[in-house]
Design a protein around this motif. Structure first.
Motif, mmCIF file in Angstrom:
data_model
loop_
_atom_site.group_PDB
_atom_site.id
_atom_site.type_symbol
_atom_site.label_atom_id
_atom_site.label_comp_id
_atom_site.label_asym_id
_atom_site.label_seq_id
_atom_site.Cartn_x
_atom_site.Cartn_y
_atom_site.Cartn_z
ATOM 1 N N GLY A 153 0.761 -1.235 0.000
ATOM 2 C CA GLY A 153 0.000 0.000 0.000
ATOM 3 C C GLY A 153 0.793 1.287 0.000
ATOM 4 N N SER A 154 2.157 1.197 -0.008
ATOM 5 C CA SER A 154 2.913 2.448 0.090
ATOM 6 C C SER A 154 4.179 2.497 -0.745
ATOM 7 C CB SER A 154 3.284 2.728 1.553
ATOM 8 O OG SER A 154 4.109 1.693 2.055
ATOM 9 N N ASP A 155 4.795 1.357 -1.035
ATOM 10 C CA ASP A 155 6.086 1.352 -1.724
ATOM 11 C C ASP A 155 5.928 0.907 -3.169
ATOM 12 O OD1 ASP A 155 7.363 2.114 0.619
ATOM 13 O OD2 ASP A 155 7.614 0.039 1.272
ATOM 14 N N ALA A 156 6.346 1.756 -4.106
ATOM 15 C CA ALA A 156 6.202 1.450 -5.531
ATOM 16 C C ALA A 156 7.530 0.984 -6.106
ATOM 17 C CB ALA A 156 5.715 2.677 -6.289
ATOM 18 N N THR A 157 7.473 -0.018 -6.968
ATOM 19 C CA THR A 157 8.680 -0.527 -7.600
ATOM 20 C C THR A 157 8.383 -0.925 -9.042
ATOM 21 O OG1 THR A 157 10.530 -2.082 -7.337
ATOM 22 C CG2 THR A 157 8.320 -2.939 -6.891
ATOM 23 N N LEU A 158 9.413 -0.913 -9.878
ATOM 24 C CA LEU A 158 9.303 -1.286 -11.291
ATOM 25 C C LEU A 158 9.936 -2.660 -11.472
ATOM 26 C CD1 LEU A 158 8.497 -0.078 -14.145
ATOM 27 C CD2 LEU A 158 10.946 0.400 -14.411
ATOM 28 N N LYS A 159 9.131 -3.648 -11.873
ATOM 29 C CA LYS A 159 9.630 -5.012 -12.035
ATOM 30 C C LYS A 159 8.824 -5.742 -13.097
ATOM 31 C CE LYS A 159 12.684 -5.089 -8.623
ATOM 32 N NZ LYS A 159 12.736 -3.612 -8.528
ATOM 33 N N ARG A 160 9.369 -6.867 -13.554
ATOM 34 C CA ARG A 160 8.620 -7.759 -14.432
ATOM 35 C C ARG A 160 7.801 -8.699 -13.555
ATOM 36 N NH1 ARG A 160 8.823 -8.440 -19.653
ATOM 37 N NH2 ARG A 160 10.854 -7.430 -19.940
ATOM 38 N N ILE A 161 6.510 -8.828 -13.850
ATOM 39 C CA ILE A 161 5.614 -9.529 -12.942
ATOM 40 C C ILE A 161 5.367 -10.978 -13.367
ATOM 41 C CG2 ILE A 161 3.449 -8.881 -14.096
ATOM 42 C CD1 ILE A 161 2.321 -8.385 -11.219
ATOM 43 N N GLU A 162 5.280 -11.838 -12.360
ATOM 44 C CA GLU A 162 4.846 -13.225 -12.541
ATOM 45 C C GLU A 162 3.787 -13.500 -11.492
ATOM 46 O OE1 GLU A 162 6.605 -17.806 -12.563
ATOM 47 O OE2 GLU A 162 7.898 -16.129 -12.005
ATOM 48 N N GLN A 163 2.596 -13.873 -11.930
ATOM 49 C CA GLN A 163 1.485 -14.104 -11.018
ATOM 50 C C GLN A 163 1.166 -15.594 -10.982
ATOM 51 O OE1 GLN A 163 -1.347 -10.396 -11.867
ATOM 52 N NE2 GLN A 163 -0.236 -11.055 -13.685
ATOM 53 N N LYS A 164 1.242 -16.165 -9.781
ATOM 54 C CA LYS A 164 0.953 -17.583 -9.594
ATOM 55 C C LYS A 164 -0.133 -17.722 -8.538
ATOM 56 C CE LYS A 164 5.588 -19.435 -10.583
ATOM 57 N NZ LYS A 164 6.701 -20.258 -10.033
ATOM 58 N N PRO A 165 -0.788 -18.889 -8.482
ATOM 59 C CA PRO A 165 -1.752 -19.096 -7.399
ATOM 60 C C PRO A 165 -1.071 -18.945 -6.045
ATOM 61 C CG PRO A 165 -1.997 -20.792 -9.079
ATOM 62 C CD PRO A 165 -0.751 -20.034 -9.415
ATOM 63 N N GLY A 166 -1.548 -18.001 -5.253
ATOM 64 C CA GLY A 166 -1.017 -17.831 -3.908
ATOM 65 C C GLY A 166 0.179 -16.921 -3.776
ATOM 66 N N CYS A 167 0.742 -16.422 -4.891
ATOM 67 C CA CYS A 167 1.880 -15.515 -4.762
ATOM 68 C C CYS A 167 2.063 -14.668 -6.018
ATOM 69 C CB CYS A 167 3.173 -16.267 -4.446
ATOM 70 S SG CYS A 167 3.845 -17.220 -5.825
ATOM 71 N N VAL A 168 2.744 -13.540 -5.828
ATOM 72 C CA VAL A 168 3.145 -12.664 -6.921
ATOM 73 C C VAL A 168 4.655 -12.490 -6.826
ATOM 74 C CG1 VAL A 168 2.993 -10.353 -7.908
ATOM 75 C CG2 VAL A 168 0.945 -11.447 -6.983
ATOM 76 N N ILE A 169 5.353 -12.739 -7.927
ATOM 77 C CA ILE A 169 6.813 -12.616 -7.941
ATOM 78 C C ILE A 169 7.185 -11.418 -8.804
ATOM 79 C CG2 ILE A 169 8.993 -13.775 -8.426
ATOM 80 C CD1 ILE A 169 7.393 -16.441 -8.320
ATOM 81 N N LEU A 170 7.989 -10.530 -8.237
ATOM 82 C CA LEU A 170 8.475 -9.360 -8.960
ATOM 83 C C LEU A 170 9.931 -9.599 -9.321
ATOM 84 C CD1 LEU A 170 6.829 -6.543 -6.800
ATOM 85 C CD2 LEU A 170 5.952 -7.604 -8.905
ATOM 86 N N HIS A 171 10.199 -9.695 -10.630
ATOM 87 C CA HIS A 171 11.531 -10.072 -11.112
ATOM 88 C C HIS A 171 12.341 -8.845 -11.516
ATOM 89 C CE1 HIS A 171 10.844 -14.461 -11.410
ATOM 90 N NE2 HIS A 171 9.586 -14.126 -11.692
ATOM 91 N N PRO A 172 13.544 -8.683 -10.958
ATOM 92 C CA PRO A 172 14.437 -7.636 -11.468
ATOM 93 C C PRO A 172 15.070 -8.097 -12.780
ATOM 94 C CG PRO A 172 15.545 -8.905 -9.767
ATOM 95 C CD PRO A 172 14.134 -9.453 -9.862
ATOM 96 N N ALA A 173 15.659 -7.141 -13.499
ATOM 97 C CA ALA A 173 16.430 -7.464 -14.701
ATOM 98 C C ALA A 173 17.878 -7.098 -14.414
ATOM 99 C CB ALA A 173 15.892 -6.723 -15.912
ATOM 100 N N ASN A 174 18.418 -7.759 -13.407
ATOM 101 C CA ASN A 174 19.800 -7.553 -12.976
ATOM 102 C C ASN A 174 20.234 -8.855 -12.329
ATOM 103 O OD1 ASN A 174 22.152 -6.949 -11.473
ATOM 104 N ND2 ASN A 174 21.574 -4.787 -11.326
ATOM 105 N N SER A 175 21.193 -9.528 -12.946
ATOM 106 C CA SER A 175 21.570 -10.878 -12.513
ATOM 107 C C SER A 175 22.165 -10.916 -11.112
ATOM 108 C CB SER A 175 22.550 -11.497 -13.519
ATOM 109 O OG SER A 175 23.671 -10.649 -13.705
ATOM 110 N N THR A 176 22.509 -9.769 -10.545
ATOM 111 C CA THR A 176 23.046 -9.750 -9.178
ATOM 112 C C THR A 176 21.934 -9.646 -8.130
ATOM 113 O OG1 THR A 176 23.283 -7.334 -9.040
ATOM 114 C CG2 THR A 176 25.093 -8.562 -10.044
ATOM 115 N N MET A 177 20.680 -9.519 -8.572
ATOM 116 C CA MET A 177 19.568 -9.334 -7.638
ATOM 117 C C MET A 177 18.599 -10.499 -7.717
ATOM 118 S SD MET A 177 18.757 -5.280 -8.195
ATOM 119 C CE MET A 177 20.017 -4.032 -7.894
ATOM 120 N N SER A 178 17.893 -10.731 -6.622
ATOM 121 C CA SER A 178 16.958 -11.845 -6.541
ATOM 122 C C SER A 178 15.519 -11.364 -6.698
ATOM 123 C CB SER A 178 17.089 -12.547 -5.188
ATOM 124 O OG SER A 178 18.398 -13.047 -5.009
ATOM 125 N N PRO A 179 14.645 -12.225 -7.237
ATOM 126 C CA PRO A 179 13.220 -11.882 -7.296
ATOM 127 C C PRO A 179 12.644 -11.683 -5.899
ATOM 128 C CG PRO A 179 13.727 -13.785 -8.678
ATOM 129 C CD PRO A 179 14.935 -13.537 -7.844
#
Length: 201
Positions: A153-179
């Protein structure tokens, strides 16, 4: 103005009074519907006469809408600049009250806004710190789209989205960072990336 027919004058007066009520420059189909006309061909002739008179101008992009002449150069036009977006860990987006001139081909026919990128989590998508990005306002996205996601409700971020049953994964496009993985009720989609601008110093 004295060379306009009565019908052309009616159409021009309607545009003057109502153009700002359309979410984007209206197409002929939308104008036909708004004016209660059945013949798009007849309206096209009237619109062409108004274009020839220099009173309106066509939008030279995929939307093929029309606008009042000179509207694109008006200082009050442009897209709203809504502050900064994190391309890294979520940070609070700070809303600004400015407008940014954006070429028509960089945004869609839906309501859009501009954000400035902070961080380097999307560098492998060519989105760099300091870039201005154009976001189509939306509350849903397809898997794989780059989105503005509001987290908790307060923090905005720019990521590639993956929506699965029970979870949402926000993927960076930087190999040094984790989803980043969240419960679905923690993430609200604010829009999808449709354009990008960059200044070279």
């Amino acid at each position: 103005m004295e060379h306009l027919t009565r019908r052309q004058q009616e159409i021009y007066d309607y545009l003057l009074a109502n153009l700002d009520k359309f979410p984007h420059p209206p197409t002929l189909d939308e104008l036909c519907s708004a004016l209660g006309l059945s013949s798009k061909g007849s309206l096209h002739k009237q619109i062409q006469a108004l274009i020839d008179a220099g009173l309106i101008e066509p939008m030279n992009n995929r939307r093929r809408g029309i606008r009042l002449a000179g509207e694109g150069q008006d200082e009050t036009e442009g897209l709203p600049f809504l502050g900064y977006i994190a391309a890294g860990r979520p940070i609070e987006a700070v809303e600004q009250h400015e407008r940014v001139q954006v070429p028509d081909f960089l945004h869609s026919g839906r309501p859009c806004y501009v954000l400035q990128v902070k961080g380097d989590s999307m560098i492998e998508e060519g989105i760099l710190d300091g870039d201005q990005i154009i976001i189509e306002q939306r509350d849903h996205a397809r898997n794989g789209e780059i989105v503005v996601a509001l987290v908790d409700g307060s923090d905005a971020t720019l990521k590639r989205i993956e929506q699965k049953p029970g979870c949402v994964i926000l993927h960076p496009a930087n190999s040094t960072m984790s989803p980043m993985t969240y419960a679905p009720d923690q993430v609200r989609i604010q829009g999808i990336l449709v354009g990008q601008m960059r200044r070279y110093h």
